[in-house]
Design an enzyme around this catalytic site. Sequence first.
Site, PDB file in Angstrom:
ATOM      1  N   SER A  42      -4.035  -7.465  80.960  1.00 33.50           N
ATOM      2  CA  SER A  42      -5.054  -6.489  81.319  1.00 33.50           C
ATOM      3  C   SER A  42      -4.892  -6.080  82.785  1.00 33.50           C
ATOM      4  O   SER A  42      -3.844  -5.568  83.164  1.00 33.50           O
ATOM      5  CB  SER A  42      -6.438  -7.058  81.021  1.00 33.50           C
ATOM      6  OG  SER A  42      -7.400  -6.042  80.905  1.00 33.50           O
ATOM      7  N   ASP A 186      -6.467  -4.880  74.334  1.00 38.67           N
ATOM      8  CA  ASP A 186      -6.378  -5.719  75.526  1.00 38.67           C
ATOM      9  C   ASP A 186      -5.836  -7.130  75.247  1.00 38.67           C
ATOM     10  O   ASP A 186      -6.288  -7.801  74.319  1.00 38.67           O
ATOM     11  CB  ASP A 186      -7.791  -5.830  76.117  1.00 38.67           C
ATOM     12  CG  ASP A 186      -7.815  -6.269  77.556  1.00 38.67           C
ATOM     13  OD1 ASP A 186      -7.326  -7.367  77.849  1.00 38.67           O
ATOM     14  OD2 ASP A 186      -8.335  -5.505  78.392  1.00 38.67           O
TER      15      ASP A 186
END
Length: 286
Positions: A42, A186
Amino acid sequence: MTEALVLGGGGVGGIAWITGVLAGLADAGQDVTGADVIVGTSAGSAVAAQLGSGLSLDALYARQVEPELQAAEIMVDLDLERFSAEFAAALRDVDTVAEIRRAVGRYALKAATVPEPERRAVIESRLPSHAWPTRSLKIVAVDAESGEPRVFDNASGVNLVDAVAASCAVPGVWPPVTIGGRRYVDGGVRSGANADYAAGASRVLVLAPLGGVELVPTDRPLDQTVEELRASGAEVAVIEPDEASRTAIGPNPLDPSTREPAAEAGRAQGRTLEIQWSRPQQPSQK
């Protein structure tokens, strides 16, 4: 000795904080950016890619604190209460980690977000270079349908911008990213830092903007993976935000206005740190 740098998730505030800490460590004579392998999840995937761009730490830091150099981010007014309630509803009646990841993927695929090309343009603006670096870089994302993790590297045949966009696709906030006909979300859906992907390194430094907080329930929590790395013989150190840095990042790490204060607090914190490497204590001999 091989060294690994693990950079965890934490929104645009996390990107700024990680960059600040790395710059602060370098200011104090502890430049760790030359690690043999970097694992990015991320926010950490964006910093990992930036470190491979050829820009200096000072130049990368400037891109966080100088408005004319900052990436063109999209403001997110994150309502944590609503977000948590939606997540809880999505995970109702699921038990295993695999089921949880698939449920999160379904939630992400149904969510109303900005169009995928608009979000991709943000990631493009974050990265000074769109070419994979020559050293080992591992960027973690999760397949939205299968729930299986995917680690992208320079041998994957995937564009760097797409890999970073996938790793940064917060479920319910940003659109899943399409790569090779699959949709990805993610990497924090698997683990906030995915530190276990540094296995095999002799020394591992983890920067975790969210500390040990996990986006969703996981079987790879940070404290567990750190202990496993240590048990394998690696020296491991973990850096989390201090009080000033937590205040600077604030309650909404997706707010672009957190960049300057988070970067400054991170640099100040990094300058005061002396990295403490540790392995598991050996039982005493009697």
